[in-house]
Design an enzyme around this catalytic site. Structure first.
Site, PDB file in Angstrom:
ATOM      1  N   GLY A   4     -59.410   7.345  -1.472  1.00 21.28           N
ATOM      2  CA  GLY A   4     -58.237   7.139  -0.638  1.00 21.28           C
ATOM      3  C   GLY A   4     -58.149   5.855   0.143  1.00 21.28           C
ATOM      4  N   VAL A  45     -55.721  10.945  -8.785  1.00 29.45           N
ATOM      5  CA  VAL A  45     -56.128  12.330  -8.515  1.00 29.45           C
ATOM      6  C   VAL A  45     -55.159  13.352  -9.084  1.00 29.45           C
ATOM      7  CG1 VAL A  45     -57.427  11.696  -6.459  1.00 29.45           C
ATOM      8  CG2 VAL A  45     -55.010  12.365  -6.247  1.00 29.45           C
ATOM      9  N   TYR A  62     -41.676  14.407   9.171  1.00 35.54           N
ATOM     10  CA  TYR A  62     -42.894  14.612   8.375  1.00 35.54           C
ATOM     11  C   TYR A  62     -42.612  15.517   7.183  1.00 35.54           C
ATOM     12  CZ  TYR A  62     -47.964  14.366   7.787  1.00 35.54           C
ATOM     13  OH  TYR A  62     -49.220  14.099   7.312  1.00 35.54           O
ATOM     14  N   LYS A  88     -49.826  19.433   4.006  1.00 30.20           N
ATOM     15  CA  LYS A  88     -51.017  19.429   4.864  1.00 30.20           C
ATOM     16  C   LYS A  88     -51.394  20.844   5.288  1.00 30.20           C
ATOM     17  CE  LYS A  88     -51.971  14.991   5.176  1.00 30.20           C
ATOM     18  NZ  LYS A  88     -53.205  14.423   4.584  1.00 30.20           N
ATOM     19  N   ILE A 135     -51.714   7.155  13.408  1.00 29.61           N
ATOM     20  CA  ILE A 135     -52.450   5.896  13.294  1.00 29.61           C
ATOM     21  C   ILE A 135     -51.653   4.978  12.367  1.00 29.61           C
ATOM     22  CG2 ILE A 135     -54.574   4.802  12.454  1.00 29.61           C
ATOM     23  CD1 ILE A 135     -56.087   7.301  13.179  1.00 29.61           C
ATOM     24  N   THR A 178     -51.060   3.091   9.475  1.00 30.60           N
ATOM     25  CA  THR A 178     -51.637   2.924   8.142  1.00 30.60           C
ATOM     26  C   THR A 178     -50.502   2.652   7.155  1.00 30.60           C
ATOM     27  OG1 THR A 178     -51.449   5.262   7.552  1.00 30.60           O
ATOM     28  CG2 THR A 178     -53.478   4.581   8.679  1.00 30.60           C
ATOM     29  N   LEU A 179     -50.879   2.300   5.930  1.00 30.60           N
ATOM     30  CA  LEU A 179     -49.885   2.077   4.886  1.00 30.60           C
ATOM     31  C   LEU A 179     -49.079   3.341   4.641  1.00 30.60           C
ATOM     32  CD1 LEU A 179     -48.769   0.121   2.734  1.00 30.60           C
ATOM     33  CD2 LEU A 179     -50.515   1.001   1.167  1.00 30.60           C
ATOM     34  N   ALA A 180     -49.752   4.483   4.619  1.00 25.85           N
ATOM     35  CA  ALA A 180     -49.062   5.754   4.376  1.00 25.85           C
ATOM     36  C   ALA A 180     -48.079   6.068   5.500  1.00 25.85           C
ATOM     37  CB  ALA A 180     -50.078   6.879   4.235  1.00 25.85           C
TER      38      ALA A 180
END
Length: 256
Positions: A13, A65, A155, A162, A191, A193-195
């Site tokens: 990841g 994956v 989200y 999740k 945070i 991040t790219l995601a």
């Protein structure tokens, strides 16, 4: 001698230097772990390979994956190189950006299936291949988020994925406990991040943390990495099936 000296494991990841998985990898290496990395495609390999090499990675392997064959190929290569492993970090998640922008009820069937496959089922597929190679005391850690237990604006389908991931953690922990293998999740606050860039109004969530979380800030990749070291090392030998919160106290505010 570090907490992870003599231990070997795989990181799934890492996308770039902002990835939570990269923060985990750095802390694991600092504690003496020998690491293997995977990357999704050639474009990401250009980012991942230099990072992995900077930590003296033993293996840097392609892996989508969503493909059982590619997951199996990773573990076959790891078995040939190492024979066994001590830990796995699963930091893989994906949802179609369109499904994150529109109301949750408008999520496409295809988008729902893809989010569940990549974000949740991949943990099951990876664990199935990892478990036979794991030394006793082995540990698997995945990454969740508050949206698994609460409806977080924008989200959407990722929150549902999740939630499935956290449930999978409990079932895998129950199954693998008798083999001495632990399975846990880390739920970090927002945070950069790219995601995270695919989530609408993400900057507003960061601002909310800065204003209202007890620590008045977001957590860092390094802090998540430290928690991962705890769960993957012998310090966490009695912990399994848990969702470990690393969120600067944001959960306290949301619960109030």
């Amino acid at each position: 001698m570090g907490l992870m000296t003599g231990k070997r494991g795989i990181i799934f990841g890492v996308a770039n230097e902002m990835s939570i998985a990269w923060g985990i990898a750095q802390q694991l290496r600092e504690q003496g772990a020998e690491l293997a990395f995977t990357y999704l495609n050639e474009a990401l390999e250009k980012r991942v390979r230099p990072l992995a090499e900077s930590l003296d990675a033993s293996l840097i392997l392609p892996c989508n994956v969503a493909s059982d064959a590619e997951i199996e190929a990773v573990f076959k290569a790891v078995e040939q190189q190492w024979g066994s492993i001590d830990f796995v970090v699963h930091a893989v998640a994906f949802a179609d950006r369109n499904d994150l922008k529109q109301p949750f009820s408008q999520t496409s069937r295809e988008g729902f299936a893809m989010a569940m496959d990549i974000s949740a089922y991949s943990l099951v597929a990876i664990t199935r291949c990892a478990a036979p190679l794991m030394n006793e005391g082995g540990s698997i850690v995945t990454l969740s988020y508050l949206g698994a237990t609460r409806a977080v604006p924008n989200y959407n389908v990722m929150g549902v994925a999740k939630a499935a991931l956290e449930s999978a953690v409990r079932y895998l922990a129950a199954e693998l406990g008798e083999k001495g293998i632990r399975v846990n999740a880390i739920s970090a606050g927002p945070i950069r991040t790219l995601a995270a860039s695919g989530i609408a109004n993400f900057r507003a969530k960061i601002k909310l943390m800065d204003d209202y979380a007890p620590l008045r800030r977001t957590v860092t990749q390094t802090e998540v990495g430290n928690s991962a070291v705890y769960l993957l090392s012998d310090l966490g030998s009695g912990v399994t099936g848990e969702v470990h919160l690393v969120d600067a106290g944001f959960n306290v505010v949301v619960s109030a």
